[in-house]
Design an enzyme around this catalytic site. Structure first.
Site, PDB file in Angstrom:
ATOM      1  N   GLU A  87       0.830  -1.194   0.000  1.00 29.38           N
ATOM      2  CA  GLU A  87       0.000   0.000   0.000  1.00 29.38           C
ATOM      3  C   GLU A  87       0.871   1.254   0.000  1.00 29.38           C
ATOM      4  OE1 GLU A  87      -2.372  -0.188   3.518  1.00 29.38           O
ATOM      5  OE2 GLU A  87      -2.902  -2.281   3.188  1.00 29.38           O
ATOM      6  N   SER A 186      11.172   6.369   9.199  1.00 25.19           N
ATOM      7  CA  SER A 186      10.733   6.023  10.550  1.00 25.19           C
ATOM      8  C   SER A 186      11.162   4.608  10.903  1.00 25.19           C
ATOM      9  CB  SER A 186       9.207   6.136  10.634  1.00 25.19           C
ATOM     10  OG  SER A 186       8.734   5.675  11.883  1.00 25.19           O
ATOM     11  N   SER A 209       9.828   5.523  16.205  1.00 20.25           N
ATOM     12  CA  SER A 209       8.524   5.086  16.702  1.00 20.25           C
ATOM     13  C   SER A 209       8.714   4.627  18.143  1.00 20.25           C
ATOM     14  CB  SER A 209       7.983   3.941  15.838  1.00 20.25           C
ATOM     15  OG  SER A 209       7.704   4.390  14.536  1.00 20.25           O
ATOM     16  N   CYS A 327      -1.582   1.607   8.193  1.00 23.44           N
ATOM     17  CA  CYS A 327      -0.741   0.683   7.439  1.00 23.44           C
ATOM     18  C   CYS A 327      -1.301  -0.732   7.497  1.00 23.44           C
ATOM     19  CB  CYS A 327       0.683   0.681   8.000  1.00 23.44           C
ATOM     20  SG  CYS A 327       1.488   2.276   7.882  1.00 23.44           S
TER      21      CYS A 327
END
Length: 341
Positions: A87, A186, A209, A327
């Site tokens: 995605e 990230s 994160s 996500c």
């Protein structure tokens, strides 16, 4: 080989290998990325050179399987050449169009609150498959890309080489020319690669994160913390900050009743100390997990406590909740329908 897997330096080396002037690499790179060329016949090269390029290089891109769009966001489900899916998301922001790309099919980090974490890693993405996400967004929505977040499915630093090549291509002046400070990678905290990233010739921005202010809670939420505890992650992030003179973003997803208390906010401020870090507060994007996002008042109070304790804190604008833009959600929905096992 797929052209979109080549950095400019790789392409220069390719031209040397075929006994051609490496300066031609810059001409081709500029024509493909800046002007949308998809063959080698418009560059004024001899037929001999064109024949070599056509023999060795292709322009394959992922196939768009599903598209969802709202006023401020859009999301694509893409099929790769081996039938796997990833995605990518477009977020229309005040400063321009920002995209979020994936780096793996699935993820092995196992963060409890993450939809991607429910999918075991099937494989790493190749450089051209990450670049292909950016090009698919640009083509599908006829937009210029102004910012990139490498925060989609997968852990970028678990696929370091492809991630590094991707940011080289998209930030190159002859590539997509996205400013390096507008490209953020990230990581959940793979410490050796944070150091490696900091030591790149021209690293982009870094986000950690974090999602918890201490090891006990982070161990519960993020299994990676058992291998790389918070102190080690913070030390590596500080190295990056000192080396690059870039401020580090600490991403903090607020989970109702778990990490959103005043005590957690105070602990987080103490953890940051005087480091050149800031906190990006993220309201949880609800999936089918047990976690829920806190109410608006709780989020505002958490931010207030951080600021009262000397920490710069921002609240991330929410994009695409109606698109299931967290996500892995679109991929999971598609697979559940039976189109893909």
């Amino acid at each position: 080989m797929n052209f979109f897997g080549y950095t400019l330096q790789n392409l220069k080396e390719y031209f040397v290998d075929i006994d051609e002037n490496p300066a031609k690499a810059g001409i081709v790179f500029d024509g493909i990325y800046k002007h949308g060329a998809r063959d080698f016949r418009g560059f004024g090269f001899s037929e001999r050179v064109v024949a070599k390029l056509e023999r060795d290089l292709t322009f394959e891109l992922p196939k768009v399987i599903e598209k969802r769009e709202s006023k401020d966001a859009a999301k694509l489900l893409l099929e790769l050449s081996d039938g796997e899916f990833v995605e990518t998301v477009l977020m229309r922001q005040r400063f321009g169009n920002c995209i979020c790309v994936s780096t793996q099919v699935g993820c092995n980090m196992g963060c409890k609150f993450c939809q991607s974490g429910q999918m075991k890693k099937r494989r790493d993405l190749r450089t051209e498959e990450i670049v292909g996400q950016a090009l698919a967004i640009a083509a599908e929505f006829s937009c210029k890309i102004d910012g990139v977040s490498v925060m989609g499915i997968g852990e970028p630093f678990d696929n370091f080489a492809s991630t590094a090549d991707f940011i080289s291509i998209i930030s190159d002046d002859k590539g997509l020319a996205v400013g390096r400070r507008h490209v953020t990678v990230s990581t959940c905290g793979i410490v050796p690669q944070i150091y490696e990233y900091a030591d790149l010739p021209m690293p982009c921005s870094l986000a950690i994160s974090l999602h918890a202010p201490d090891d006990d809670l982070r161990n519960e939420l993020m299994p990676i913390n058992r291998k790389y505890p918070i102190a080690e992650v913070m030390k590596a992030a500080e190295y990056y900050s000192n080396k690059t003179h870039h401020r580090v973003a600490l991403e903090y997803i607020l989970l109702s009743g778990i990490n959103d208390t005043d005590e957690c906010a105070v602990k987080l401020a103490e953890l940051i100390g005087g480091r050149d870090f800031y906190v990006n507060l993220i309201p949880y994007n609800s999936t089918d997990s047990e976690f829920r996002k806190p109410d608006t008042e709780k989020l505002a109070n958490f931010c207030k406590v951080l600021k009262e304790n000397g920490v710069i804190a921002t609240k991330r604008r929410e994009f695409g909740a109606d698109l299931k833009a967290a996500c892995g959600q679109l991929r999971a929905d598609y697979c559940k329908k039976g189109e893909r096992g």
